[in-house]
Design a protein around this motif. Structure first.
Motif, short mmCIF file in Angstrom:
data_model
loop_
_atom_site.label_atom_id
_atom_site.label_comp_id
_atom_site.label_asym_id
_atom_site.label_seq_id
_atom_site.Cartn_x
_atom_site.Cartn_y
_atom_site.Cartn_z
N SER A 130 -77.15 14.21 -0.42
CA SER A 130 -76.52 14.94 -1.33
C SER A 130 -76.97 14.41 -3.06
CB SER A 130 -74.95 14.77 -1.21
OG SER A 130 -74.17 15.10 -2.32
N LYS A 131 -76.97 12.95 -2.89
CA LYS A 131 -77.42 12.29 -4.23
C LYS A 131 -78.80 12.63 -4.53
CE LYS A 131 -74.32 8.37 -4.18
NZ LYS A 131 -74.29 6.82 -3.98
N ALA A 158 -76.21 11.73 5.02
CA ALA A 158 -75.68 13.04 4.39
C ALA A 158 -75.40 12.70 2.81
CB ALA A 158 -74.51 13.60 5.03
N ARG A 159 -74.86 11.56 2.56
CA ARG A 159 -74.51 11.03 1.11
C ARG A 159 -75.86 10.94 0.47
NH1 ARG A 159 -70.13 6.38 1.00
NH2 ARG A 159 -69.14 8.13 1.66
N GLU A 164 -79.31 16.25 -6.42
CA GLU A 164 -78.73 16.72 -7.55
C GLU A 164 -79.53 17.63 -8.70
OE1 GLU A 164 -77.27 13.15 -9.49
OE2 GLU A 164 -75.63 12.73 -8.09
N VAL A 196 -77.82 24.43 2.56
CA VAL A 196 -78.14 23.43 3.63
C VAL A 196 -78.37 24.38 5.12
CG1 VAL A 196 -77.98 21.45 4.49
CG2 VAL A 196 -77.49 21.51 2.41
N GLU A 236 -70.43 17.09 2.23
CA GLU A 236 -71.12 16.63 0.94
C GLU A 236 -71.61 17.92 0.43
OE1 GLU A 236 -71.74 13.75 -0.54
OE2 GLU A 236 -71.01 12.51 1.00
N PHE A 237 -71.48 18.99 1.08
CA PHE A 237 -72.10 20.30 0.73
C PHE A 237 -71.34 21.32 0.84
CE2 PHE A 237 -76.03 17.57 1.78
CZ PHE A 237 -76.55 17.67 0.70
N SER A 238 -71.34 22.32 0.04
CA SER A 238 -70.22 23.48 -0.01
C SER A 238 -70.81 24.55 0.87
CB SER A 238 -69.94 23.95 -1.51
OG SER A 238 -71.19 24.38 -1.98
N LEU A 247 -72.22 16.42 6.57
CA LEU A 247 -72.81 17.65 5.75
C LEU A 247 -71.74 18.55 5.12
CD1 LEU A 247 -75.88 18.43 8.02
CD2 LEU A 247 -75.86 17.15 5.84
N SER A 252 -81.92 24.30 -0.21
CA SER A 252 -81.83 23.03 -0.93
C SER A 252 -82.56 22.08 0.06
CB SER A 252 -80.91 22.58 -1.45
OG SER A 252 -79.56 22.65 -0.59
#
Length: 557
Positions: A22-23, A18-19, A26, A32, A50-52, A47, A89
């Protein structure tokens, strides 16, 4: 046996996965979608951290408090549910447990990922690279074309943390059908603020025209059909109008782009379509911005007379209500090239009551602030039909274009060019046959448009070769009879629709085309040359001609 089984947890390090995702995302925006059978899957927490905007996609039983969940039992359900999330995304597939499952789900769901986004699923570095192995599923692939497009859309592959991440290098667009637009457009484009300005109710049409066919088994559709609710809609936030009426709101293709907007699979010449849901826009030039609101009257084949008469005319009905709602609204028409002179289009718009100062004529790609369009009231494919409201448009055009003349002409609609599509190879013989039997031979393409409208407006009987030359039947208030000569590979039914709306009696005479359709539709067969078969069908033709005269004389007496 199904290739699908219950997903099981693996040794995947979902925290790292997940990290890393996320990177790597960008600058890429969108929800997601996490596809799973298990609302307590360990990936969910990471998840969400890391994601809104994470959306769970899974069976009815998959629910997690505080997290949006959409139900999807099958792949078809999954793609339908995800379609209403807009461009994503990332899609994270934790539902597949075998490489076969992963391959098939990827073929369905990769289209939903935006360009630059990623498709993620569990994978080990020793596993089969299923995204590159078309033969892995054989005939179980969604289709060879879907697999090829998905594979060619992969920009990079990253295998780490127990997952494979496929970065997408192509942008696909979702095709919205007219009947779904009121739900799907605001779901995919919430900032577009879709408004329905007018709705014309649907219903059932029962035609009463007497239909006679010669030379073939019956080929014409039923005169009874259901016509759908039709709408005038407005969206804001920027819509791009390209050649051939392609209208794009971001990654969403609006229904005005499709002349057969209610067909099972919709298409536009400026789209490379891969399935019922997705396509890819063809290369295009720079886009110019236009401020203000615009009502789109473009056709899907810019500058083509027949498409203008069937498509543009069938979109005029919503102009008055749209203009009333926004007095600053202007019409917009996309021309094929800078040298094109929109003589026919300008005459139609003027007759309908649209002032020339209210029309934006463009020949390049433009983006408008607000976009207004109406449902097509005409469909010349598969479920052939029209909405009766279109007759009000014809009446208004007739009032603006047709001169007051005695209604007594019996015309045969021919064409000067023998090299045109569906060229009749014995045209001179056909013309002589009709001329000797009391018909006036007319060549609509040689007449000024107003004179063409008045010619049809003063006719009792219209006979002629199937094709766009016959479409000016719309300028007749009514017709005693219509007689159409066509070949058996011509599948358009515009003449049938006009006659069903306007004529007491319709006769078709079918001859054999030189090129025949094979197992699939053939454009060459559709446009094939042909000759009217006097030996086989001459007697039937004469009986039809006699009947046309009988109908006209009956009305005169």
């Amino acid at each position: 046996m199904s290739i699908f089984r219950q997903s099981v947890n693996s040794r995947t390090d979902w925290r790292k996965a997940a990290r890393s995702l996320s990177k790597s995302l960008e600058g890429v925006y969108g929800r997601v979608a996490f596809v799973t059978d298990d609302e307590n899957h360990p990936a969910v927490a990471w998840l969400v951290h890391e994601f809104s905007t994470v959306v769970l996609v899974g069976p009815e039983s998959t629910r997690r408090p505080g997290l949006r969940t959409v139900s999807a039992a099958t792949l078809e359900d999954e793609t339908a549910a995800i379609a209403e999330l807009g461009g994503l995304s990332a899609v994270v597939d934790a539902r597949s447990s075998t490489d076969q499952e992963r391959s098939l789900r990827w073929q369905w769901l990769f289209y939903h990922v935006q360009q630059g986004g990623q498709y993620v699923t569990e994978h080990t570095t020793t596993a089969t690279p299923w995204w590159a192995e078309e033969g892995l599923l054989g005939d179980a692939n969604r289709s060879p074309r879907d697999f090829k497009e998905s594979a060619q859309s992969i920009e990079t592959v990253d295998e780490s943390d127990g997952v494979v991440r496929l970065r997408k290098g192509r942008q696909h667009v979702f095709k919205v059908k007219d009947e779904n637009a009121n739900r799907v457009v605001p779901a995919r484009r919430p900032l577009a603020r879709l408004a329905v300005l007018e709705t014309e109710p649907g219903g059932t049409f029962n035609g009463s025209t007497t239909v006679v066919e010669h030379g073939s088994e019956p080929r014409l559709p039923s005169q009874k059909w259901n016509y759908h609710h039709s709408h005038v809609r407005k969206v804001s936030g920027g819509v791009t109008i390209r050649r051939d009426g392609l209208a794009l709101a971001g990654d969403t293709v609006l229904p005005s782009s499709f002349r057969h907007a209610r067909a099972r699979s919709v298409s536009n010449p400026q789209l490379v379509s891969f399935n019922q849901e997705f396509g890819r826009a063809r290369e295009h030039g720079p886009t110019r911005r236009l401020n203000g609101s615009f009502y789109d009257l473009s056709s899907t084949m810019s500058g083509h007379f027949g498409h203008t008469m069937t498509e543009t005319v069938s979109k005029l009905w919503g102009w008055d209500r749209a203009k009333e709602a926004d007095p600053s609204l202007r019409a917009i028409y996309r021309m094929p090239h800078p040298e094109f002179s929109p003589t026919v289009e300008r005459a139609l718009f003027t007759a309908f009551g649209i002032d020339d100062t209210d029309i934006e004529w463009v020949h390049d790609d433009v983006q408008v602030e607000s976009y207004v369009w109406s449902s097509y009231l005409w469909q010349n494919l598969t479920r052939y039909h029209f909405h009766p409201r279109v007759k009000e448009t014809w009446s208004r055009l007739r009032e603006g274009l047709v001169e007051s003349r005695p209604v007594d002409r019996r015309i045969f609609v021919s064409r000067k060019s023998t090299e045109a599509n569906r060229a009749c190879l014995n045209l001179d013989e056909v013309e002589a046959h009709f001329s000797a039997r009391g018909f006036e031979i007319v060549y609509p393409e040689t007449l000024p448009f107003a004179e063409q409208a008045s010619t049809f407006g003063s006719a009792r009987i219209v006979a002629g070769f199937a094709g766009s030359g016959m479409f000016s039947m719309m300028f007749a208030e009514r017709l005693d009879g219509v007689l159409v000569l066509s070949h058996d590979s011509y599948t358009a039914r515009n003449e049938f629709l006009y006659a069903t709306a306007l004529a007491d009696e319709l006769h078709y005479s079918w001859s054999r085309s030189q090129i025949q359709h094979g197992s699939d539709f053939s454009t060459e067969a559709f446009h094939s040359p042909w000759a009217f078969d006097f030996a086989a069908h001459g007697s039937d033709l004469d009986r039809s001609i006699d009947r046309m005269h009988e109908l006209a004389d009956r009305q005169r007496s």
